[in-house]
Design a protein around this motif. Structure first.
Motif, PDB file in Angstrom:
ATOM      1  N   ILE A  86       6.382  67.490  33.789  1.00 29.40           N
ATOM      2  CA  ILE A  86       7.074  68.220  33.525  1.00 29.40           C
ATOM      3  C   ILE A  86       7.755  68.457  32.472  1.00 29.40           C
ATOM      4  CG2 ILE A  86       7.459  70.424  34.852  1.00 29.40           C
ATOM      5  CD1 ILE A  86       6.784  68.971  37.599  1.00 29.40           C
ATOM      6  N   VAL A  87       7.045  69.383  32.018  1.00 34.44           N
ATOM      7  CA  VAL A  87       8.499  69.960  30.340  1.00 34.44           C
ATOM      8  C   VAL A  87       8.640  71.149  31.204  1.00 34.44           C
ATOM      9  CG1 VAL A  87       7.877  71.128  28.218  1.00 34.44           C
ATOM     10  CG2 VAL A  87       6.001  69.580  29.197  1.00 34.44           C
ATOM     11  N   ARG A  88      10.178  71.140  31.269  1.00 37.14           N
ATOM     12  CA  ARG A  88      11.132  71.783  31.583  1.00 37.14           C
ATOM     13  C   ARG A  88      12.781  71.311  30.338  1.00 37.14           C
ATOM     14  NH1 ARG A  88      14.921  68.838  34.452  1.00 37.14           N
ATOM     15  NH2 ARG A  88      14.713  67.291  36.007  1.00 37.14           N
ATOM     16  N   ALA A  89      13.792  72.266  30.860  1.00 42.11           N
ATOM     17  CA  ALA A  89      15.157  72.757  29.818  1.00 42.11           C
ATOM     18  C   ALA A  89      15.095  71.506  31.223  1.00 42.11           C
ATOM     19  CB  ALA A  89      15.827  73.656  30.441  1.00 42.11           C
ATOM     20  N   ASN A  90      16.224  70.525  30.194  1.00 40.58           N
ATOM     21  CA  ASN A  90      16.785  69.920  30.565  1.00 40.58           C
ATOM     22  C   ASN A  90      17.884  68.818  30.435  1.00 40.58           C
ATOM     23  OD1 ASN A  90      17.592  67.762  33.007  1.00 40.58           O
ATOM     24  ND2 ASN A  90      16.391  66.105  30.713  1.00 40.58           N
ATOM     25  N   HIS A  91      19.511  69.028  30.669  1.00 41.02           N
ATOM     26  CA  HIS A  91      20.677  68.757  30.687  1.00 41.02           C
ATOM     27  C   HIS A  91      20.325  67.179  30.178  1.00 41.02           C
ATOM     28  CE1 HIS A  91      22.823  72.307  29.483  1.00 41.02           C
ATOM     29  NE2 HIS A  91      22.726  72.584  30.857  1.00 41.02           N
ATOM     30  N   SER A  92      19.972  67.189  28.793  1.00 41.82           N
ATOM     31  CA  SER A  92      20.424  64.984  29.013  1.00 41.82           C
ATOM     32  C   SER A  92      21.193  65.335  27.651  1.00 41.82           C
ATOM     33  CB  SER A  92      18.136  64.431  28.644  1.00 41.82           C
ATOM     34  OG  SER A  92      18.428  64.982  27.945  1.00 41.82           O
ATOM     35  N   CYS A  93      21.645  65.963  26.852  1.00 40.36           N
ATOM     36  CA  CYS A  93      22.584  65.723  26.269  1.00 40.36           C
ATOM     37  C   CYS A  93      23.920  66.057  26.093  1.00 40.36           C
ATOM     38  CB  CYS A  93      22.327  66.209  24.968  1.00 40.36           C
ATOM     39  SG  CYS A  93      22.925  66.261  23.211  1.00 40.36           S
ATOM     40  N   GLY A  94      24.149  66.829  28.116  1.00 36.78           N
ATOM     41  CA  GLY A  94      25.598  66.375  28.717  1.00 36.78           C
ATOM     42  C   GLY A  94      26.468  67.568  28.369  1.00 36.78           C
ATOM     43  N   HIS A  95      25.738  69.392  27.240  1.00 41.09           N
ATOM     44  CA  HIS A  95      25.947  69.968  27.123  1.00 41.09           C
ATOM     45  C   HIS A  95      26.736  70.719  28.447  1.00 41.09           C
ATOM     46  CE1 HIS A  95      23.396  70.585  23.206  1.00 41.09           C
ATOM     47  NE2 HIS A  95      24.523  69.316  23.478  1.00 41.09           N
ATOM     48  N   ASP A  96      26.461  70.369  29.825  1.00 45.64           N
ATOM     49  CA  ASP A  96      26.687  71.310  30.638  1.00 45.64           C
ATOM     50  C   ASP A  96      28.202  70.638  31.338  1.00 45.64           C
ATOM     51  OD1 ASP A  96      25.341  68.706  31.181  1.00 45.64           O
ATOM     52  OD2 ASP A  96      24.528  69.394  32.560  1.00 45.64           O
ATOM     53  N   ALA A  97      28.149  69.004  30.885  1.00 39.92           N
ATOM     54  CA  ALA A  97      29.607  68.268  30.651  1.00 39.92           C
ATOM     55  C   ALA A  97      31.030  68.746  29.858  1.00 39.92           C
ATOM     56  CB  ALA A  97      29.791  66.625  30.903  1.00 39.92           C
ATOM     57  N   HIS A  98      30.171  69.184  28.700  1.00 47.97           N
ATOM     58  CA  HIS A  98      31.120  69.871  27.922  1.00 47.97           C
ATOM     59  C   HIS A  98      31.865  71.464  28.337  1.00 47.97           C
ATOM     60  CE1 HIS A  98      28.494  67.405  24.788  1.00 47.97           C
ATOM     61  NE2 HIS A  98      29.153  66.591  25.717  1.00 47.97           N
ATOM     62  N   SER A  99      30.608  71.907  28.462  1.00 48.46           N
ATOM     63  CA  SER A  99      30.830  73.264  29.465  1.00 48.46           C
ATOM     64  C   SER A  99      32.121  73.165  30.510  1.00 48.46           C
ATOM     65  CB  SER A  99      29.497  74.348  29.377  1.00 48.46           C
ATOM     66  OG  SER A  99      28.715  74.162  28.683  1.00 48.46           O
ATOM     67  N   THR A 100      31.798  72.246  31.168  1.00 49.95           N
ATOM     68  CA  THR A 100      32.067  72.428  32.213  1.00 49.95           C
ATOM     69  C   THR A 100      33.896  71.812  32.108  1.00 49.95           C
ATOM     70  OG1 THR A 100      30.917  71.715  33.654  1.00 49.95           O
ATOM     71  CG2 THR A 100      33.025  71.130  34.521  1.00 49.95           C
ATOM     72  N   MET A 101      34.058  71.263  31.249  1.00 52.61           N
ATOM     73  CA  MET A 101      35.345  70.055  30.932  1.00 52.61           C
ATOM     74  C   MET A 101      36.578  71.301  30.169  1.00 52.61           C
ATOM     75  SD  MET A 101      35.054  66.315  29.075  1.00 52.61           S
ATOM     76  CE  MET A 101      33.374  66.461  29.384  1.00 52.61           C
ATOM     77  N   MET A 102      35.654  72.230  29.255  1.00 50.40           N
ATOM     78  CA  MET A 102      36.113  72.955  28.214  1.00 50.40           C
ATOM     79  C   MET A 102      36.841  74.164  29.249  1.00 50.40           C
ATOM     80  SD  MET A 102      35.684  74.717  24.438  1.00 50.40           S
ATOM     81  CE  MET A 102      34.741  76.539  24.752  1.00 50.40           C
ATOM     82  N   LEU A 103      35.259  74.787  30.153  1.00 49.85           N
ATOM     83  CA  LEU A 103      36.578  75.561  31.068  1.00 49.85           C
ATOM     84  C   LEU A 103      37.222  74.810  32.240  1.00 49.85           C
ATOM     85  CD1 LEU A 103      35.729  78.147  32.837  1.00 49.85           C
ATOM     86  CD2 LEU A 103      33.730  77.138  33.842  1.00 49.85           C
ATOM     87  N   PHE A 104      37.301  74.011  32.447  1.00 44.82           N
ATOM     88  CA  PHE A 104      38.347  73.572  33.493  1.00 44.82           C
ATOM     89  C   PHE A 104      40.105  73.848  32.671  1.00 44.82           C
ATOM     90  CE2 PHE A 104      35.712  73.316  37.055  1.00 44.82           C
ATOM     91  CZ  PHE A 104      35.852  74.536  37.748  1.00 44.82           C
ATOM     92  N   ALA A 105      39.517  73.212  31.329  1.00 49.99           N
ATOM     93  CA  ALA A 105      40.655  73.295  30.557  1.00 49.99           C
ATOM     94  C   ALA A 105      41.437  74.563  30.559  1.00 49.99           C
ATOM     95  CB  ALA A 105      40.551  72.465  29.185  1.00 49.99           C
ATOM     96  N   ALA A 106      40.386  75.759  30.233  1.00 50.93           N
ATOM     97  CA  ALA A 106      40.520  77.109  29.660  1.00 50.93           C
ATOM     98  C   ALA A 106      41.526  77.141  31.151  1.00 50.93           C
ATOM     99  CB  ALA A 106      39.697  77.614  29.900  1.00 50.93           C
ATOM    100  N   LEU A 107      40.970  77.093  32.395  1.00 53.89           N
ATOM    101  CA  LEU A 107      41.724  77.792  33.747  1.00 53.89           C
ATOM    102  C   LEU A 107      43.140  76.818  34.054  1.00 53.89           C
ATOM    103  CD1 LEU A 107      38.462  76.944  35.284  1.00 53.89           C
ATOM    104  CD2 LEU A 107      39.167  79.251  34.795  1.00 53.89           C
ATOM    105  N   ALA A 108      43.081  75.664  33.563  1.00 49.09           N
ATOM    106  CA  ALA A 108      44.464  74.654  34.052  1.00 49.09           C
ATOM    107  C   ALA A 108      45.567  75.700  33.109  1.00 49.09           C
ATOM    108  CB  ALA A 108      44.602  73.578  33.416  1.00 49.09           C
ATOM    109  N   LEU A 109      44.785  76.454  31.814  1.00 50.85           N
ATOM    110  CA  LEU A 109      46.318  76.653  31.061  1.00 50.85           C
ATOM    111  C   LEU A 109      46.587  77.951  30.897  1.00 50.85           C
ATOM    112  CD1 LEU A 109      44.751  75.553  27.004  1.00 50.85           C
ATOM    113  CD2 LEU A 109      47.225  74.506  28.551  1.00 50.85           C
TER     114      LEU A 109
END
Length: 376
Positions: A86-109
């Motif tokens: 099935i052709v679909r959007a797929n997070h195989s480059c880790g952008h979901d992980a990058h957004s998660t880490m930066m989001l929680f860095a912002a929340l932590a500060l």
């Protein structure tokens, strides 16, 4: 509370956020749900946000004593690829992980209210996979007053092992040459009445393979797409092609492009065809900044240890983060390569990694901000 301790306390929330962003996977320029999800969490923590009318990029900011800004950037978009037929959007480059880490860095500060001298800006960028998002965000003025810019990217296990991190990813430059060869259509029984663009394409491919540069840095050029003809008994009028070009440095890429363009023009003359072509999907090579690398080294050693510091991560891949430094060479910037036991590789439809890396990755980003805040 210490922001590093905050990250530890939010472990389950971090894993859940990553899972939900992973399921939201949206292609470039269509990151609507992803952007809204991130904004909702930022606003709930009383972090000011800015959105835009014509795309889904998002900027968050924590004010400091100075107008000068230290910034982090994460990408939000997913690839479009075939997964289990099935052709679909797929997070195989880790952008979901990058957004998660930066989001929680912002929340932590924000949650711990750690005193910072500089204003801290978090750039959630669209369309990295199309190599267009960084340019758009710069048009929006996201680098105004920025002195330091940091990023992070998951790395395959063969580049950076689990539990380690590199203060700099040395991506190469990449560009596609896309073109059309126009010959003359004819019946396949009377080829002398036509001019076969597929034959011209075959000669062009061989000529391109013979390109040799007098250069000390690695490079490559190869055919990746070739289309032409709709019937077995007709010589087609047109053929379409794509060449993929890669080089370790921007200077080498300039030489490779120049030689490729010369070869294409000469082949058009030789085959008496018309070859129209353009450069697309360009991404520049990394520009190393010693000051930024030192800050990232200190952040990594502080969170992990000195043995877990990998001096450099060299990658043949591309990353539009480097447009920020290409267009703004005075900004101290670097992208951290995060070891995370990623297998079998980036952009593989079944890519997976050890999610424990999200925890120490978020901590490294927090510490990177604290270290960068010491810049004068």
């Amino acid at each position: 509370m210490d922001p590093i301790l905050f990250i530890d306390q939010e472990r389950k929330h971090i894993f859940q956020t990553y899972k939900e962003l992973h399921l939201l996977a949206e292609p470039s320029w269509k990151e609507e749900k992803t952007s809204k999800y991130i904004k909702k969490m930022l606003v709930a923590s009383r972090i000011s946000t800015q959105t835009f009318s014509d795309h889904y990029g998002l900027v968050a900011e924590i004010p400091g004593k100075k107008e000068d800004v230290i910034a982090l950037r994460a990408d939000m978009d997913a690839l479009v690829q075939e997964v289990d037929g099935i052709v679909r959007a797929n997070h195989s480059c880790g952008h979901d992980a990058h957004s998660t880490m930066m989001l929680f860095a912002a929340l932590a500060l924000a949650k711990t209210k750690i005193p910072l001298t500089h204003t801290v800006r978090f750039i959630f960028q669209p369309a990295e996979e199309k190599a267009e998002g960084a340019l758009k965000m710069m048009e929006e003025g996201v680098l105004e007053n920025v002195k330091f810019l940091g990023g992070i990217h998951l790395r395959p296990s063969f580049e950076v092992p689990f539990g380690k991190a590199s203060p700099v990813i040395v991506h190469g430059s990449t560009v596609s040459i896309k073109g059309t060869i126009r010959g003359m259509q004819a019946h396949a029984a009377r080829p002398e009445e036509g001019n076969n663009p597929l034959e011209a394409a075959a000669l062009l491919i061989q000529a391109i393979r013979q390109i040799r540069l007098k250069d000390d840095y690695p490079y490559s050029i190869k055919i990746t797409e070739l289309h032409g003809g709709e019937a077995s008994n007709v010589i087609p009028e047109t053929a379409r092609f794509t060449f993929d070009l890669r080089a370790e440095t921007n200077e080498t890429m300039e030489k490779l492009i120049k030689q490729s363009e010369h070869t294409i023009k000469k082949m058009a003359e030789l085959t008496e065809t018309v070859i129209d072509f353009s450069l697309e999907e360009y991404s520049p090579a990394a520009i190393k900044n010693d000051k930024a690398i030192k800050l990232a080294e200190r952040a990594i050693i502080s969170i992990l240890n000195e043995e877990s510091l990998q001096a450099i991560c060299k990658s043949p891949g591309a990353e539009d983060f480097h447009f920020y430094t290409l267009k703004n060479p005075d900004i101290a910037a670097t992208m951290i390569g995060l070891g995370c036991d990623l297998t079998p590789g980036l952009h593989h439809p079944k890519m997976s990694f050890n999610q424990e890396a999200l925890i120490y990755g978020a901590k490294i980003l927090v510490k990177l901000i604290v270290e960068a805040d010491q810049l004068q």
